[in-house]
Motif scaffolding. Structure first.
Motif, mmCIF file in Angstrom:
data_model
loop_
_atom_site.group_PDB
_atom_site.id
_atom_site.type_symbol
_atom_site.label_atom_id
_atom_site.label_comp_id
_atom_site.label_asym_id
_atom_site.label_seq_id
_atom_site.Cartn_x
_atom_site.Cartn_y
_atom_site.Cartn_z
ATOM 1 N N CYS A 18 1.639 11.834 -10.142
ATOM 2 C CA CYS A 18 1.093 13.170 -10.194
ATOM 3 C C CYS A 18 2.295 14.299 -10.444
ATOM 4 O O CYS A 18 1.830 15.120 -10.764
ATOM 5 N N LEU A 19 3.121 14.200 -9.384
ATOM 6 C CA LEU A 19 4.104 15.247 -9.365
ATOM 7 C C LEU A 19 4.866 15.318 -10.662
ATOM 8 O O LEU A 19 5.181 16.293 -11.370
ATOM 9 N N ALA A 20 5.150 14.103 -11.397
ATOM 10 C CA ALA A 20 5.653 14.047 -12.776
ATOM 11 C C ALA A 20 4.954 14.621 -14.004
ATOM 12 O O ALA A 20 5.376 15.376 -14.626
ATOM 13 N N LEU B 15 1.062 -1.139 0.057
ATOM 14 C CA LEU B 15 0.090 0.063 0.033
ATOM 15 C C LEU B 15 0.695 1.207 -0.036
ATOM 16 O O LEU B 15 0.614 2.136 -0.733
ATOM 17 N N LEU B 16 1.880 1.220 0.864
ATOM 18 C CA LEU B 16 2.749 2.288 0.789
ATOM 19 C C LEU B 16 3.505 2.639 -0.497
ATOM 20 O O LEU B 16 3.646 3.509 -1.012
ATOM 21 N N GLY B 17 3.862 1.479 -1.124
ATOM 22 C CA GLY B 17 4.551 1.658 -2.336
ATOM 23 C C GLY B 17 3.531 2.085 -3.426
ATOM 24 O O GLY B 17 3.739 2.977 -4.303
ATOM 25 N N GLY B 18 2.357 1.652 -3.584
ATOM 26 C CA GLY B 18 1.456 2.088 -4.461
ATOM 27 C C GLY B 18 1.083 3.422 -4.174
ATOM 28 O O GLY B 18 0.885 4.276 -5.313
ATOM 29 N N CYS B 19 0.860 3.854 -3.006
ATOM 30 C CA CYS B 19 0.689 5.443 -2.826
ATOM 31 C C CYS B 19 1.524 6.441 -3.167
ATOM 32 O O CYS B 19 1.599 7.292 -3.827
ATOM 33 N N SER B 20 2.940 5.982 -2.789
ATOM 34 C CA SER B 20 4.059 6.723 -3.203
ATOM 35 C C SER B 20 4.367 6.772 -4.626
ATOM 36 O O SER B 20 4.456 7.707 -5.322
#
Length: 92
Positions: A83-85, A72-77
């Motif tokens: 989005c930032l890119a 979940l942490l990997g998916g969120c990051s």
């Protein structure tokens, strides 16, 4: 350089490595390498090194938090990075 991927894309070379892009048109292509650039090879190697360090960090996170939480942490990051890119690449 023989790794392929984004480092062989015309648009990437033209934007980030213009001197390599110019050399590419003049170089003869064989089964092993397209052109010779120490800078581009260093960039590619840094990506492999970043992957190694990231995998070591991810294994620690997985040991502490468990597989589900680390996924979940990997998916969120990954979503945040996308989005930032997209924001940084879009014209204003």
């Amino acid at each position: 350089l023989c790794s392929g991927g984004v480092t062989t894309m015309e648009s990437f070379l033209k934007r980030f490595f213009p001197s390599v892009w110019e050399k590419k048109s003049e170089a003869e292509e064989n089964d092993y390498c397209m052109f010779n650039s120490q800078l581009l090879t260093t960039f590619t190697s840094s990506l492999y090194l970043a992957g190694l360090v990231s995998s070591l960090a991810a294994s620690r996170v997985t040991m502490v938090l468990g597989r589900r939480a680390s996924m979940l942490l990997g998916g969120c990051s990954s979503s945040v990075a996308s989005c930032l890119a997209s924001e940084s690449a879009s014209p204003t």
